[in-house]
Design an enzyme around this catalytic site. Sequence first.
Site, short mmCIF file in Angstrom:
data_model
loop_
_atom_site.label_atom_id
_atom_site.label_comp_id
_atom_site.label_asym_id
_atom_site.label_seq_id
_atom_site.Cartn_x
_atom_site.Cartn_y
_atom_site.Cartn_z
N HIS A 9 -9.91 -75.38 -9.92
CA HIS A 9 -10.81 -74.25 -9.64
C HIS A 9 -10.25 -73.03 -10.37
CE1 HIS A 9 -13.33 -71.91 -6.41
NE2 HIS A 9 -13.29 -71.26 -7.57
N HIS A 11 -11.67 -70.09 -13.27
CA HIS A 11 -12.69 -69.51 -14.16
C HIS A 11 -11.96 -68.95 -15.37
CE1 HIS A 11 -15.75 -69.61 -10.88
NE2 HIS A 11 -14.66 -69.50 -10.13
N HIS A 190 -19.57 -74.00 -5.91
CA HIS A 190 -18.97 -73.09 -4.94
C HIS A 190 -19.86 -73.12 -3.70
CE1 HIS A 190 -16.71 -71.61 -8.32
NE2 HIS A 190 -16.21 -70.57 -7.68
N GLU A 193 -17.75 -70.04 0.64
CA GLU A 193 -16.74 -69.00 0.37
C GLU A 193 -17.14 -67.80 1.22
OE1 GLU A 193 -16.80 -67.33 -3.60
OE2 GLU A 193 -14.77 -66.51 -3.44
N ASP A 271 -8.44 -69.69 -9.06
CA ASP A 271 -9.75 -69.02 -9.14
C ASP A 271 -9.82 -68.05 -10.33
OD1 ASP A 271 -12.36 -68.69 -8.33
OD2 ASP A 271 -11.93 -67.58 -6.50
N ASP A 272 -9.36 -66.83 -10.14
CA ASP A 272 -9.38 -65.80 -11.21
C ASP A 272 -8.01 -65.12 -11.23
OD1 ASP A 272 -12.41 -65.76 -11.88
OD2 ASP A 272 -12.33 -65.66 -9.70
N1 HPA Z 1 -16.79 -67.02 -6.35
C1 HPA Z 1 -17.99 -66.96 -6.94
N2 HPA Z 1 -18.13 -66.71 -8.22
C2 HPA Z 1 -17.05 -66.52 -8.97
C3 HPA Z 1 -15.79 -66.57 -8.42
C4 HPA Z 1 -15.66 -66.85 -7.03
O1 HPA Z 1 -14.57 -66.91 -6.43
N3 HPA Z 1 -14.93 -66.32 -9.43
C5 HPA Z 1 -15.66 -66.15 -10.56
N4 HPA Z 1 -16.96 -66.26 -10.28
ZN ZN Z 2 -14.36 -69.58 -8.09
#
Ligand code: HPA
Ligand code: ZN
Length: 320
Positions: A9, A11, A190, A193, A271-272
């Site tokens: 996971h 991006h 996703h 969340e 994630d990021d």
């Molecule tokens: N959630 C949804 N969209 C996203 C995320 C995330 O954590 N990171 C980058 N785009």
């Molecule tokens: Zn994500």
Amino acid sequence: MPLPKAELHLHIEGTLEPELAFALAARNGVTLPYADTEELRRAYAFTDLQSFLDLYYALMAVLRTEEDFAELAEAYLARAAAQGVRHAEIFFDPQAHTARGVPLAVVVDGLGRALDRGEERHGVSTRLIMCFLRDESAESALETFEAARPWFGGRITGIGLDSAEVGHPPAKFREVYRRAAEAGLHRVAHAGEEGPAAYITEALDVLGVERIDHGLRCLEDPALVERLVRERIPLTLCPLSNVRLRCVDTLADHPLPAILDAGLLATVNSDDPAYFGGYAGDNFDALAEALGLDDETLRLLAANSFQASFLPEERRAALL
Ligand code: HPA
Ligand code: ZN
């Protein structure tokens, strides 16, 4: 040596570090509304998913050429390898680039240029997963999907769903997921969340997803948890992201222990990482510290990451 692991996971646009953002801005003649990297970093005070997404999309303005995307991916591979990542299944957001006039080929071929050398240079194998922005229309997702066909089964091996979750239920993307299944692509999304547990159920029932990205809120539905355990559906958790986007208050409150106790196949991811304070290994370390995880649990999480990957069985076994 950091524990060998897979990252499922991630991006790639979320690996854009402030230093690279400024370097690319200078190279491409893009003016950023921040004086320097320090001021930019100070803007990373998010209150929810949308407040992050606003900055995440804005900063993508600096990514314009194949070389930019290649440098972005190369920088990620170097950082990930140093933290024990041996395999990465990497998300990218094609619509966030094509909407700015950057052709899909520039994005995929640029990323591919770095990823194709990932094993040789960094010992990291990779897959690319094309995500659709759920706050864009179903028609836009279909157009993007069709435009990407030349890379199916080559550089692109799966599809996902990301961006603003609440109000954009999975069923909106039924048709594009149907076509992806027909094309033999992997499917993830996703869900759970910020959105409700019902979105996780819908992603399984309507989209046929093989993994759930985040999935934190599954715990609100015991029947769903039972199903996820029974069907061995992995969750790709992102602990530092969850704290930064206020899905959980602190790492010590992270529901990972309850998720593992329930018998769910949990993985830990970043994630990021440029925005949330750490790469895959940093997420492992921070969780271990905050929750007092023992070595056996950390080894289980690392093993789960290979188990939950789309690698063929024999390659998974070799990496375990
Ligand atoms: N959630 C949804 N969209 C996203 C995320 C995330 O954590 N990171 C980058 N785009
Ligand atoms: Zn994500």
